[in-house]
Design a protein around this motif. Structure first.
Motif, PDB file in Angstrom:
ATOM      1  N   THR A 161      41.915  20.145  26.295  1.00  0.00           N
ATOM      2  CA  THR A 161      40.563  19.808  26.747  1.00  0.00           C
ATOM      3  C   THR A 161      40.674  18.940  27.989  1.00  0.00           C
ATOM      4  N   PRO A 162      40.239  19.448  29.154  1.00  0.00           N
ATOM      5  CA  PRO A 162      40.324  18.635  30.376  1.00  0.00           C
ATOM      6  C   PRO A 162      39.273  17.537  30.393  1.00  0.00           C
ATOM      7  N   LEU A 163      39.640  16.411  30.974  1.00  0.00           N
ATOM      8  CA  LEU A 163      38.722  15.296  31.202  1.00  0.00           C
ATOM      9  C   LEU A 163      38.633  15.062  32.707  1.00  0.00           C
ATOM     10  N   PRO A 164      37.666  14.262  33.173  1.00  0.00           N
ATOM     11  CA  PRO A 164      37.503  14.069  34.623  1.00  0.00           C
ATOM     12  C   PRO A 164      38.793  13.616  35.306  1.00  0.00           C
ATOM     13  N   ALA A 165      39.056  14.149  36.474  1.00  0.00           N
ATOM     14  CA  ALA A 165      40.259  13.816  37.234  1.00  0.00           C
ATOM     15  C   ALA A 165      40.324  12.321  37.505  1.00  0.00           C
ATOM     16  N   GLY A 166      41.482  11.741  37.239  1.00  0.00           N
ATOM     17  CA  GLY A 166      41.687  10.321  37.486  1.00  0.00           C
ATOM     18  C   GLY A 166      41.196   9.408  36.386  1.00  0.00           C
ATOM     19  N   SER A 167      40.718   9.957  35.279  1.00  0.00           N
ATOM     20  CA  SER A 167      40.195   9.104  34.199  1.00  0.00           C
ATOM     21  C   SER A 167      41.318   8.458  33.398  1.00  0.00           C
ATOM     22  N   GLY A 168      42.387   9.187  33.112  1.00  0.00           N
ATOM     23  CA  GLY A 168      43.523   8.612  32.407  1.00  0.00           C
ATOM     24  C   GLY A 168      43.274   8.353  30.937  1.00  0.00           C
ATOM     25  N   PRO A 169      43.031   9.385  30.099  1.00  0.00           N
ATOM     26  CA  PRO A 169      42.786   9.167  28.671  1.00  0.00           C
ATOM     27  C   PRO A 169      43.958   8.460  28.005  1.00  0.00           C
TER      28      PRO A 169
END
Length: 405
Positions: free
Chosen positions: A238-246
């Motif tokens: 599941t991709p998350l916003p670029a640069g968020s860093g989960p």
């Protein structure tokens, strides 16, 4: 912001003059084995630490030498033992409560680039630890960042920040670890300098015990694996916003909501989760973890959901020393649809709160102050979820993780 101005009080008793102080809690031990509701029952707390090269730095005091073991009765914490270990950062307790597992956040062992994991037996009488064995991770699996024990107690899963791998260890009947039985190697990167490669950061079993949810801070994505016969198989990404860093995850007690704290942009995201089908669903919304009006730079760190399912707690840490409000704990109410409503931001007594832990009854939140060499307890108001009554319960050099037995 909280309105308290007095310094947190201290209510711990720490013994000096040796690694173990188990004999000093003798008068307490008659309570071990008493019903859990007994007011004088003794429980045990285990604190993982950095012994060297702590990411983000230290308070500059004497270095830790390993895992700190405390006996707890009422509001008192008494040091029982410090079990020598190298960077035993994060810890996990076996479902039987007879064994404790630690990752050693290192990048070399026996001349090879790999971290290690340790297994300990827990003495039920005084809480002390006895090392069962230490096993290496797969080659080039360094700086392990997190671990989780399967609900059936048969496997340990680890996430390696450097090397981009997830490992599986079988757990033997005596609690010791077997050699690595499963390896998943990740690839990927993100737009920020910290995201030059895949950086697995956390692993979490879902309610079925057959799936592992995992974060990849370097590639801005969540991974969902199935665990079978000691091996992980990728089920979905599941991709998350670029640069968020989960960084870290928390499942709602109802099992249908998944929350993610994103380290690099200091946000908290809510997604749906279908445990029956084994699917991470669409993102619902994202909120900032920093205080309202905050203009500095902060990294988000830890995430907790109250057992009632009504409140969520997230910590942030300062990146720049001139922004003390970046060291904070944000308190949110959880709505019927999972939406988060800000309730409070707590900043008093916090110094780089790397991790948070809840007391087993949900009555207190504990902040692990990496640069404060302390564990701060904050009482939870059951009616509102808000935090108050700060209390330093223990002084521990560079604390990282806290688990209870």
């Amino acid at each position: 912001m909280n309105s308290l101005s007095s310094a947190p009080r201290r209510s711990f008793i720490q013994f000096a003059g040796g690694i173990s102080a188990a004999g000093a809690i003798g008068p307490w031990l008659s309570a071990v084995g008493a019903p859990a509701v007994a007011p004088d029952a003794v429980r045990f707390a285990y604190v993982g630490t950095y012994t060297h090269d702590a990411p983000g730095g230290t308070a500059g005091g004497p270095p830790s030498i390993g895992i700190h073991v405390f006996a707890l009765r009422g509001d008192e914490w008494r040091l029982v033992q410090v079990a020598p270990s190298v960077n035993p950062s994060f810890l996990a307790v076996h479902p039987s409560r007879r064994f404790l597992y630690a990752i050693n956040e290192i990048d070399h062992w026996e001349g090879l680039p790999r971290g290690t994991a340790e297994a300990y037996a827990i003495n039920a009488n005084d809480g002390t630890l006895h090392l069962l064995n230490r096993q290496p991770l797969s080659l080039a699996s360094t700086a392990p960042a997190h671990l989780a024990v399967s609900p059936d107690g048969r496997h340990l899963v680890t996430a390696q920040y450097l090397g981009g791998t997830y490992n599986v260890f079988p757990i033997q009947r005596d609690g010791s670890l077997g050699t690595v039985s499963g390896i998943v190697k990740e690839a990927g990167s993100g737009p920020r300098p910290e995201q030059e490669s895949a950086h697995p950061h956390m692993v979490l079993f879902d309610p079925t015990g057959q799936r592992v949810l995992a974060t990849d801070l370097g590639s801005d994505r969540l991974n969902l694996f199935t665990l079978k016969d000691g091996r992980l198989t990728l089920a979905s990404r599941t991709p998350l916003p670029a640069g968020s860093g989960p960084r870290h995850l928390a499942l709602h007690p109802g099992g249908w909501l998944l929350y993610v704290v994103n380290e690099l942009n200091a946000t908290i995201a809510c997604l749906g989760y279908d445990a029956r089908a084994g699917r991470i669903l669409e993102p619902r919304h994202t909120v900032p973890a920093t205080p309202a009006g905050f203009t500095g730079t902060a990294n988000a760190a830890a995430l907790l959901i109250h057992p009632s399912g009504r409140y969520l707690y997230a910590s942030t840490r300062r990146v720049q020393n001139d922004h003390p409000q970046a060291d904070s704990i944000a308190v949110f109410g959880i709505g019927a649809d999972g939406a988060l409503t800000p309730l409070q931001t707590w900043t008093e007594g916090l110094r780089f709160p790397r991790a948070l832990s809840l007391s087993p009854d949900g009555g207190s939140v504990y902040a692990l102050n990496q640069k404060g060499d302390s564990i701060l307890r904050l009482r939870v108001d059951a009616a509102t979820g808000r935090l108050g009554n700060p209390d330093v319960v223990a002084q521990v050099s560079t604390p990282v993780c806290l688990v209870f037995v």
